[in-house]
Each structure stands twice: as structure tokens, then as C-alpha cells.
Design a protein around this motif. Structure first.
Motif, PDB file in Angstrom:
ATOM      1  N   UNK A  92       0.843  -1.188   0.000  1.00 51.05           N
ATOM      2  CA  UNK A  92       0.000   0.000   0.000  1.00 51.05           C
ATOM      3  C   UNK A  92       0.884   1.246   0.000  1.00 51.05           C
ATOM      4  N   UNK A  93       0.429   2.290  -0.673  1.00 48.30           N
ATOM      5  CA  UNK A  93       1.151   3.565  -0.648  1.00 48.30           C
ATOM      6  C   UNK A  93       1.313   4.031   0.796  1.00 48.30           C
ATOM      7  N   UNK A  94       0.289   3.791   1.603  1.00 44.99           N
ATOM      8  CA  UNK A  94       0.310   4.170   3.014  1.00 44.99           C
ATOM      9  C   UNK A  94       1.482   3.554   3.759  1.00 44.99           C
ATOM     10  N   UNK A  95       1.908   2.377   3.323  1.00 49.00           N
ATOM     11  CA  UNK A  95       3.004   1.677   3.994  1.00 49.00           C
ATOM     12  C   UNK A  95       4.367   1.988   3.375  1.00 49.00           C
ATOM     13  N   UNK A  96       4.376   2.776   2.306  1.00 52.11           N
ATOM     14  CA  UNK A  96       5.643   3.115   1.649  1.00 52.11           C
ATOM     15  C   UNK A  96       6.089   4.540   1.949  1.00 52.11           C
ATOM     16  N   UNK A  97       5.206   5.324   2.554  1.00 52.98           N
ATOM     17  CA  UNK A  97       5.542   6.707   2.885  1.00 52.98           C
ATOM     18  C   UNK A  97       5.640   6.869   4.400  1.00 52.98           C
ATOM     19  N   UNK A  98       6.458   7.828   4.824  1.00 54.17           N
ATOM     20  CA  UNK A  98       6.598   8.084   6.254  1.00 54.17           C
ATOM     21  C   UNK A  98       7.434   7.048   6.972  1.00 54.17           C
TER      22      UNK A  98
ATOM     23  N   UNK B  97       3.640  11.552   6.566  1.00 54.57           N
ATOM     24  CA  UNK B  97       4.638  12.625   6.676  1.00 54.57           C
ATOM     25  C   UNK B  97       5.683  12.301   7.743  1.00 54.57           C
ATOM     26  N   UNK B  98       5.627  11.079   8.280  1.00 55.26           N
ATOM     27  CA  UNK B  98       6.636  10.645   9.237  1.00 55.26           C
ATOM     28  C   UNK B  98       6.296  10.873  10.689  1.00 55.26           C
ATOM     29  N   UNK B  99       5.024  11.129  11.005  1.00 54.98           N
ATOM     30  CA  UNK B  99       4.637  11.350  12.402  1.00 54.98           C
ATOM     31  C   UNK B  99       4.449   9.995  13.079  1.00 54.98           C
ATOM     32  N   UNK B 100       5.318   9.682  14.017  1.00 51.43           N
ATOM     33  CA  UNK B 100       5.375   8.327  14.575  1.00 51.43           C
ATOM     34  C   UNK B 100       4.174   7.988  15.462  1.00 51.43           C
ATOM     35  N   UNK B 101       3.774   8.852  16.414  1.00 50.66           N
ATOM     36  CA  UNK B 101       2.591   8.506  17.213  1.00 50.66           C
ATOM     37  C   UNK B 101       1.339   8.306  16.359  1.00 50.66           C
TER      38      UNK B 101
END
Length: 273
Positions: free
Chosen positions: A40-46, A191-195
Motif C-alpha cells: 500500500x502507498x500508506x506503507x511506503x511513505x513516512x 509525513x513521518x509522524x510516529x505517534x
């Protein structure tokens, strides 16, 4: 017609399995992508934290427990406790980054932030939203906070997306809205926000999507989030995650934590405790 969250093509419904058709756009894959193992794109970004998450003085990633702390009112930079501690040891009580005298009252802090808000500074808008959310220097007004968070989110502030996700996820002072929570968490996570990434895993886990929950928690653990590592371990103990996955998460977590450490931060932490 539905859009695949991996190849991002708009396809007919029969291009998706029944299970995938029931998922959100960002989390569904067409049968072709499932067969090919396309992510998924969601799993390839951040997958990495941005430069915004670094202390501007020591250039090390900010510890995640400090990441949501308010910025310096003067320059809106987020500084680690280690650099603040080092500045105080040298007798510097002004802002260690821009040297502006430290404001003494809430009204002075608010005036500094408001000046930047008037200039359209996205981080200032987010900060002011937090002032209204928690009633810091102003009367608590969650409706106004949401307005400011939404404005900051539109300008690309990932922290604002995360704050909105939390509000809609928990139904804290606003009406609970799962769709909005997912949307804002996803925007922040990519965008890389971990929480936010961790919270996505929690929402997927509650929805019994263990495969998606594990993927989110693996990413968060690799970025140094301890709660995510604990959850990956729990899934390993239950036989949901493999030993290889848990080992990968553990190794990634330790590397990320090591990158966030410094002698100055260790000294500051000891003094705080």
C-alpha cells in the motif's frame, strides 16, 4: 468503481476480493496487487522522520516523548532538553536558538505566537490551536482549536493532522468520527509522524485488521516508538507476528533510540528524574 491503495488505479469492484472491497481506499488492494505483493502507498511513505523532527542545534532526532512539546514561542523551534540544559549550564537563559529573551508571562508568549499567526506561519497556527485546546493563556475553546488545527493541517503541519486524529478518535470534546480520525492519522503518518502511525495500528487492531495493525506498528517500532515495539512483541507471543518480524522491529527500535541519545540529553534526563 474503487481505487486501489497500492497501484492507485480506479478499477471495477470485481477487481477486488470481498474482504478488500470492505476496506477503506487507503487500505485496500486489488487482486493483481495482492498477487504481486505490492505494498500500500500508506506503507511506503513516512518510513523515516523528517528534518523537522531534529533539534536545530544538535541536529539529532528529537526524542519521541518530547516531540509534541510546544515550540519556543519566539522562533517556534523545538529544542531537545539536552541543548536547553547545556545552554543553562553556560548561564544562557534566553532562547538557545535565536537568543530572544524568554517571555515571562502567558500574555507575552501568546503575543509572540499571534504575531506569527498573523503572518500566516503554519507552525504558529498549530501552536495557537494547542493554546485553545488546553486553555493555555486563553480560555479553553476546542471549537476554535479544531478550526486552527484544520487550517494548519491544510498547510501541511503533520502535528495538526495528528491532533485532529486524536480528537476524532477519542471523541474528546468533539463528536467521535472514525473516518476523520483515520484520514488525519494517515496524513500525519505518511509525513513521518510516529505517534500517528502507532495510533493507526491501534485503530486497525480494534477493527480486527491484524495484518494492517502489525505493519503500522512495525514502522513505528523501527522509528523508535516503544509502545509499538511492545505491541509487535505481543503479536509475536500470540503467533500473529513471526520471530523474524519481531527481531526486525527490535533491531530497528534500538537503532532509532541510539540515534536519539546524546551525553547532554542523558544528563538532562537524570536531572529531570
Amino acid at each position: 468503481m474503487k481505487i486501489c491503495g497500492a497501484c492507485e488505479r480506479e478499477l471495477s469492484d470485481d477487481s477486488f476480493s470481498e474482504e478488500e472491497r470492505g476496506r477503506r481506499q487507503s487500505s485496500r488492494r486489488c487482486e493483481e496487487c495482492v498477487a504481486a505483493g505490492n505494498q500500500l502507498v500508506l506503507m511506503k511513505k513516512g518510513l523515516a522522520r523528517s528534518e523537522e523532527d531534529e533539534c536545530p542545534i544538535c541536529n539529532l532526532p528529537l526524542p519521541l516523548d518530547d516531540n509534541e512539546l510546544p515550540s519556543q514561542a519566539c522562533c517556534l523551534k523545538r529544542l531537545c532538553h539536552g541543548c536547553n540544559f547545556s545552554a543553562v549550564k553556560r548561564g544562557m537563559w534566553d532562547c538557545p536558538f535565536c537568543r530572544t529573551p524568554t517571555p515571562e508571562t502567558d500574555s507575552q508568549v501568546l503575543a509572540m505566537i499571534q504575531k506569527r499567526v498573523d503572518a500566516g506561519d503554519p507552525m504558529a497556527i498549530w501552536n495557537l490551536g494547542s493554546n485553545y485546546r488546553f486553555g493555555e493563556g486563553v480560555e479553553k475553546d476546542v471549537t476554535r482549536a479544531v478550526e486552527l488545527y484544520e487550517r494548519a493541517a491544510e498547510l501541511g503541519v503533520k502535528e495538526a493532522h495528528h491532533n485532529l486524529g486524536v480528537l476524532y478518535d477519542k471523541g474528546a470534546d468533539v463528536q467521535e468520527n472514525t473516518d476523520k480520525a483515520f484520514r488525519h492519522y494517515e496524513a500525519a503518518a505518511m509525513r513521518g509522524h510516529v505517534p500517528a502511525r502507532f495510533n493507526l495500528g491501534c485503530m486497525e487492531f480494534r477493527a480486527e485488521n491484524d495484518d494492517l495493525a502489525l505493519q503500522h506498528w512495525m514502522i513505528a517500532a523501527n522509528l523508535g516508538y516503544q509502545d509499538a515495539l511492545n505491541n509487535v512483541k505481543g503479536m509475536f507471543m500470540k503467533g500473529v507476528a513471526t520471530k523474524v518480524e519481531y527481531t526486525e522491529a527490535l533491531r530497528g527500535y534500538q537503532c532509532a533510540v541510539d540515534e536519539m541519545r546524546s551525553p547532554e540529553r542523558d544528563d538532562a534526563k537524570r536531572l529531570r528524574h
